[in-house]
Structures are given as C-alpha cells and as structure tokens.
Design a protein around this motif. Structure first.
Motif, mmCIF file in Angstrom:
data_model
loop_
_atom_site.group_PDB
_atom_site.id
_atom_site.type_symbol
_atom_site.label_atom_id
_atom_site.label_comp_id
_atom_site.label_asym_id
_atom_site.label_seq_id
_atom_site.Cartn_x
_atom_site.Cartn_y
_atom_site.Cartn_z
ATOM 1 N N LEU A 1 -19.275 32.593 53.897
ATOM 2 C CA LEU A 1 -20.169 33.908 53.994
ATOM 3 C C LEU A 1 -18.919 34.677 52.717
ATOM 4 N N THR A 2 -17.751 34.015 52.361
ATOM 5 C CA THR A 2 -17.078 34.930 51.489
ATOM 6 C C THR A 2 -17.043 34.717 49.859
ATOM 7 N N ARG A 3 -17.406 33.651 49.890
ATOM 8 C CA ARG A 3 -18.142 33.059 48.268
ATOM 9 C C ARG A 3 -19.190 34.055 47.882
ATOM 10 N N ASP A 4 -19.980 34.343 49.161
ATOM 11 C CA ASP A 4 -21.254 34.912 48.597
ATOM 12 C C ASP A 4 -21.062 36.556 48.542
ATOM 13 N N VAL A 5 -20.009 36.699 49.572
ATOM 14 C CA VAL A 5 -19.825 38.142 49.444
ATOM 15 C C VAL A 5 -19.267 38.987 47.752
ATOM 16 N N VAL A 6 -18.720 38.132 47.479
ATOM 17 C CA VAL A 6 -17.495 38.332 46.311
ATOM 18 C C VAL A 6 -18.423 37.677 44.762
ATOM 19 N N GLY A 7 -19.602 37.032 45.366
ATOM 20 C CA GLY A 7 -20.039 36.570 43.713
ATOM 21 C C GLY A 7 -19.552 35.567 43.093
ATOM 22 N N ALA A 8 -19.313 34.489 44.077
ATOM 23 C CA ALA A 8 -18.480 33.802 43.423
ATOM 24 C C ALA A 8 -19.628 32.229 43.684
ATOM 25 N N PRO A 9 -19.461 31.122 42.652
ATOM 26 C CA PRO A 9 -20.505 30.166 43.251
ATOM 27 C C PRO A 9 -20.356 29.297 44.197
ATOM 28 N N HIS B 1 -12.032 29.471 48.222
ATOM 29 C CA HIS B 1 -12.041 30.940 47.621
ATOM 30 C C HIS B 1 -11.027 31.493 47.400
ATOM 31 N N PRO B 2 -10.090 32.477 47.095
ATOM 32 C CA PRO B 2 -8.431 32.767 47.485
ATOM 33 C C PRO B 2 -9.236 33.865 47.816
ATOM 34 N N ALA B 3 -9.943 34.602 47.976
ATOM 35 C CA ALA B 3 -9.971 35.910 49.416
ATOM 36 C C ALA B 3 -10.017 35.180 50.376
ATOM 37 N N ARG C 1 -23.309 43.046 52.522
ATOM 38 C CA ARG C 1 -22.814 42.480 51.545
ATOM 39 C C ARG C 1 -21.072 43.427 52.909
ATOM 40 N N TYR D 1 -13.851 40.270 43.988
ATOM 41 C CA TYR D 1 -14.560 40.049 42.651
ATOM 42 C C TYR D 1 -13.713 39.666 41.498
ATOM 43 N N GLN E 1 -10.702 37.876 42.039
ATOM 44 C CA GLN E 1 -10.529 36.556 41.949
ATOM 45 C C GLN E 1 -11.487 35.674 41.216
ATOM 46 N N THR E 2 -13.005 36.059 42.224
ATOM 47 C CA THR E 2 -14.095 35.314 41.279
ATOM 48 C C THR E 2 -13.953 35.269 39.498
#
Lengths: 147, 137
Positions: A29-37, A47-49, B19, B59, B61-62
């Motif tokens: 879910l975190t990756r989905d929120v912050v635009g990460a694969p 993810h670091p977040a 989101r 964002y 960090q990504t």
C-alpha cells in the motif's frame, strides 16, 4: 496552553514503545501511495517510507495521545515540521522490530505571522532480532498555540 | 554519479486524494484536513484536502530509490516540510549530488533533495545519502 516549563520537562520522557512486524500489504500500500514499483518476488526490503509507519504506529500511543502529551489536539492543526530516518540496514518484511521512543527536544517559538508555536522532536529506534539498531527515525511536530 | 549531477526526476501529474485516505488509514491519522476539504478550509489551508507529509517525502524517497537502484540502497533521508501539497497538484521530486565518498558499505552519495509544486512553492527540502548504484552488467 501548556507552559514552557511543562514543555521542557517532557524532554527525556520515554513513550511506551512496542513491537512491530512489517506485513507485506503495508509495504504494498505504501508503494502504491508514493508511486513506487512493487517488490519483485523474493525481495523483502521495504520502501523507506514504511519506516515512518512502523515508527509512528508503534510508539505505544495513538497519534492523538502523542499530541495530548504536548498539550495539543488534532483540531488545533498540528503539523509535521521535519522528519528524518537513518538506516543501518534496510527494514524488511517478516522481521520483528523492537520500537523505543523518547522525547528528544522541544522549543517554543514566536513568529510574526504565526504567533506562538512549539516544536517537539521524538527519537524512535527500531531494533532488530539481533538487538542492533536498524533504523532511527526523528519526527519533529509543530504545535500552533492559540492562547 | 558525480558531484553536481542531477538525479532523474519523479513527476506526479496529479496528487490523488484517494491515496490520502489510504495513508490516513495506514497511519491511523485522525487529522481531517487530509479527508474533508471543508476541514482544510476551516484551518485556512485552501479548499482542497492536504496531502500527508509522509506521502510527500515518499515521492522523494521513490525518486532516490530509483536513482540508487533499489529501495535498500537509500541509507538516510532528512526533510523539512515547507509548504502544503493539495489534491490535484502536480509535483516534481528532484535532487543533485553534493558529495561522493567512501562509506562503511561502499561508495556513498550525498544529495540535496526537494519536492516542488508546479506553479507553486517548494513543498519540502532536505538531504539524503544513497549507496552508489550497482555497476550495470
């Protein structure tokens, strides 16, 4: 309004802390929120977040209770002013982390436009099963004071 | 990577309020400025819901993980939140290399980083340390 002395007395206060395991869906879910694969099969580093979630969610108090510790409520408009994380190793799914938390610093400020506001920094440690520190998270909250 | 190099930007064309609901649930965040436009307005924050700070830094960090070649190569980040990001905003995460040095785990890259709202303010600024990207085969 909490006095400056009462605020200063909070430095060093330990919060209950807790124990955390990062579930794969939280990373998803975190990756989905912050635009990460999304993680590739077989990978377990998150993810670091996610460090924010693990730290914030396991200090042993609800966010509203953290605000209350500093004499504030969510209706007062508290904000996140600064945030940092240092990883000695990546956080991973399926690992149990011990979470410790302590008030690291406070300061009362006065701005020409903003009026009185307080800054409060807490230091949150995430220790792995090897008892080593895997990550240190430091959020700084801003509490507007309307006396 | 060399000092002065720009990191490849990450662009979010339109910040999605849906989101924010996910993040509010993940964080158990009771602050309604992320959910109710009226509540954001009541706090003088405009008429659109306000993106959570953790999403804004996420964002960046990504962007950093992409530059370094994996999420496990981001060693440290430190952010200062400067301005709000609202639903519908276009934001760009970027950074530049400020130092390249030998660390405990290999070559480390220090960076200045930021998140800008297109046509608006810088939402956050900060620093980061990455493990240098692995050599490409």
């Amino acid at each position: 309004m909490i006095t400056e002395d009462e605020l200063s007395a909070l430095v060093g206060r330990r919060l209950p802390g807790g124990r955390a395991r990062i579930e794969p869906y939280v990373d998803w879910l975190t990756r989905d929120v912050v635009g990460a694969p999304q993680r590739a099969p077989g990978e377990d580093a998150v993810h670091p977040a996610v460090a924010f979630l693990v730290a914030q969610g396991n200090v042993g108090l609800e966010l509203e209770e953290v605000f209350a510790l500093f004499g504030a409520r969510s209706q007062d408009g508290p904000m996140l002013g600064e945030w940092s994380v240092d990883f000695t190793r990546p956080l991973r799914t399926g690992v149990d982390y011990d979470v410790t938390c302590e008030v690291a610093g406070v300061a009362r400020k006065r701005g020409a436009r903003t009026g009185v506001f307080d800054l409060a920094t807490v230091e949150i440690g995430l220790d792995g099963p090897d008892r080593a520190r895997h990550a240190t998270v430091r959020p700084t909250y801003v509490f507007p004071r309307r006396s | 990577m060399n000092v002065g190099d720009a990191l490849p930007e990450l662009v979010v064309e339109s910040v999605d309020p849906e989101r924010m609901k996910t993040m509010a649930a993940l964080l158990r965040d009771p602050n309604m400025i992320h959910l109710e436009p009226g509540e954001a307005a009541r706090h003088g924050l405009g008429d659109r819901v306000v993106n959570q700070g953790p999403i804004n830094m996420g964002y960046v960090q990504t962007m950093l993980a992409r530059a370094a070649g994996g999420v496990d190569r981001v060693r440290a980040t430190s952010f200062r939140f400067l301005a709000n990001v609202h639903a519908g905003d276009r934001v760009v995460a970027g950074g530049t290399v400020t130092a390249v040095r030998q660390g405990d785990g290999g070559e480390e890259i220090d960076c200045e980083v930021w998140l800008d709202v297109t046509g608006g303010a810088r939402a956050l600024s900060g620093t980061a340390t990455l493990l240098a990207p692995p050599p490409t085969p």
